[in-house]
Design a protein around this motif. Structure first.
Motif, mmCIF file in Angstrom:
data_model
loop_
_atom_site.group_PDB
_atom_site.id
_atom_site.type_symbol
_atom_site.label_atom_id
_atom_site.label_comp_id
_atom_site.label_asym_id
_atom_site.label_seq_id
_atom_site.Cartn_x
_atom_site.Cartn_y
_atom_site.Cartn_z
ATOM 1 N N ALA A 85 0.839 -1.207 0.000
ATOM 2 C CA ALA A 85 0.000 0.000 0.000
ATOM 3 C C ALA A 85 0.872 1.255 0.000
ATOM 4 C CB ALA A 85 -0.933 -0.006 1.209
ATOM 5 N N VAL A 86 1.962 1.239 0.770
ATOM 6 C CA VAL A 86 2.882 2.383 0.798
ATOM 7 C C VAL A 86 3.533 2.551 -0.578
ATOM 8 C CG1 VAL A 86 5.055 3.241 1.766
ATOM 9 C CG2 VAL A 86 3.293 2.328 3.283
ATOM 10 N N ALA A 87 3.942 1.443 -1.194
ATOM 11 C CA ALA A 87 4.552 1.508 -2.530
ATOM 12 C C ALA A 87 3.559 2.085 -3.537
ATOM 13 C CB ALA A 87 5.014 0.120 -2.970
ATOM 14 N N ARG A 88 2.283 1.702 -3.417
ATOM 15 C CA ARG A 88 1.247 2.229 -4.310
ATOM 16 C C ARG A 88 1.097 3.738 -4.103
ATOM 17 N NH1 ARG A 88 -2.577 -0.965 -2.906
ATOM 18 N NH2 ARG A 88 -2.077 -2.509 -4.480
ATOM 19 N N GLN A 89 1.146 4.191 -2.847
ATOM 20 C CA GLN A 89 1.028 5.616 -2.549
ATOM 21 C C GLN A 89 2.223 6.392 -3.104
ATOM 22 O OE1 GLN A 89 -1.786 7.123 -1.165
ATOM 23 N NE2 GLN A 89 -0.698 8.854 -2.046
ATOM 24 N N ILE A 90 3.424 5.828 -2.967
ATOM 25 C CA ILE A 90 4.625 6.465 -3.526
ATOM 26 C C ILE A 90 4.485 6.580 -5.039
ATOM 27 C CG2 ILE A 90 7.115 6.156 -3.946
ATOM 28 C CD1 ILE A 90 7.218 4.885 -1.100
ATOM 29 N N PHE A 91 3.985 5.528 -5.684
ATOM 30 C CA PHE A 91 3.754 5.544 -7.128
ATOM 31 C C PHE A 91 2.751 6.637 -7.494
ATOM 32 C CE2 PHE A 91 1.127 4.193 -10.745
ATOM 33 C CZ PHE A 91 2.102 4.111 -11.726
ATOM 34 N N ASN A 93 2.008 9.345 -5.808
ATOM 35 C CA ASN A 93 2.652 10.645 -5.607
ATOM 36 C C ASN A 93 3.558 10.981 -6.787
ATOM 37 O OD1 ASN A 93 1.374 10.790 -3.141
ATOM 38 N ND2 ASN A 93 3.184 10.239 -1.965
ATOM 39 N N HIS A 94 4.284 9.987 -7.256
ATOM 40 C CA HIS A 94 5.178 10.169 -8.401
ATOM 41 C C HIS A 94 4.375 10.554 -9.641
ATOM 42 C CE1 HIS A 94 8.575 9.564 -11.070
ATOM 43 N NE2 HIS A 94 7.830 8.759 -11.795
ATOM 44 N N MET A 95 3.244 9.863 -9.831
ATOM 45 C CA MET A 95 2.393 10.151 -10.987
ATOM 46 C C MET A 95 1.830 11.570 -10.900
ATOM 47 S SD MET A 95 2.600 7.663 -13.017
ATOM 48 C CE MET A 95 1.313 8.097 -14.156
ATOM 49 N N ILE A 96 1.409 11.978 -9.710
ATOM 50 C CA ILE A 96 0.872 13.334 -9.529
ATOM 51 C C ILE A 96 1.947 14.361 -9.860
ATOM 52 C CG2 ILE A 96 0.076 14.984 -7.773
ATOM 53 C CD1 ILE A 96 -1.409 12.520 -6.485
ATOM 54 N N ASP A 97 3.170 14.117 -9.379
ATOM 55 C CA ASP A 97 4.282 15.031 -9.691
ATOM 56 C C ASP A 97 4.528 15.090 -11.190
ATOM 57 O OD1 ASP A 97 4.598 15.539 -7.011
ATOM 58 O OD2 ASP A 97 6.371 14.255 -6.767
ATOM 59 N N THR A 98 4.511 13.945 -11.856
ATOM 60 C CA THR A 98 4.760 13.885 -13.295
ATOM 61 C C THR A 98 3.654 14.613 -14.067
ATOM 62 O OG1 THR A 98 5.892 11.768 -13.025
ATOM 63 C CG2 THR A 98 5.146 12.321 -15.249
ATOM 64 N N ILE A 99 2.412 14.387 -13.653
ATOM 65 C CA ILE A 99 1.282 15.042 -14.331
ATOM 66 C C ILE A 99 1.360 16.558 -14.159
ATOM 67 C CG2 ILE A 99 -1.237 15.352 -14.249
ATOM 68 C CD1 ILE A 99 -1.343 12.272 -13.627
ATOM 69 N N SER A 100 1.663 17.017 -12.945
ATOM 70 C CA SER A 100 1.732 18.471 -12.736
ATOM 71 C C SER A 100 2.904 19.076 -13.504
ATOM 72 C CB SER A 100 1.792 18.818 -11.248
ATOM 73 O OG SER A 100 2.936 18.302 -10.651
ATOM 74 N N MET A 101 4.002 18.328 -13.627
ATOM 75 C CA MET A 101 5.140 18.808 -14.413
ATOM 76 C C MET A 101 4.741 18.914 -15.896
ATOM 77 S SD MET A 101 8.989 17.203 -14.676
ATOM 78 C CE MET A 101 8.455 15.782 -15.622
ATOM 79 N N LEU A 102 4.021 17.923 -16.399
ATOM 80 C CA LEU A 102 3.557 17.955 -17.790
ATOM 81 C C LEU A 102 2.569 19.097 -18.011
ATOM 82 C CD1 LEU A 102 3.115 14.154 -18.538
ATOM 83 C CD2 LEU A 102 4.806 15.690 -19.533
#
Length: 108
Positions: A85-91, A93-102
């Motif tokens: 579950a923690v790994a899924r949350q880290i993923f 968070n990473h996706m949110i960062d990538t989307i906001s960067m895009l």
């Protein structure tokens, strides 16, 4: 002591380092299953699932209990569910960062 812990962690994460093994652990987080059930849910051939289960068993991440002519697999430590579950949350968070960067890139 610290070195032993670091070695344990490295070996533990190495054992998790395969997509099929992660999928198996996710399914076992939902409840105990035999190889046939895992194969059906994953849509993979038995030898691949059995091979990955053997690795997880050898690293004491899952255990197998004989039930008639089948072996039922379960997580040895329920905290594996929390780790996934923690790994899924880290993923996420990473996706949110990538989307906001895009999004910022497209705004320019």
């Amino acid at each position: 002591m610290d070195l032993e812990l670091q070695k344990f962690k490295a070996e533990f994460f190495k054992a998790l380092g395969h997509p099929l093994r992660i999928r198996i652990l996710e399914l076992l987080s939902e409840g105990d299953k035999n190889v046939n059930e895992l194969q059906e849910l994953i849509g993979s051939e038995g030898s691949a699932v059995s091979q990955q289960l053997a690795i997880l068993r050898n690293k004491n991440i899952v255990s197998g209990t004989k039930d008639g002519n089948k072996v039922v697999y379960s997580l040895r430590d329920p905290m594996i569910t929390e780790l996934l579950a923690v790994a899924r949350q880290i993923f996420n968070n990473h996706m949110i960062d990538t989307i906001s960067m895009l999004d910022r890139f497209h705004e320019e």
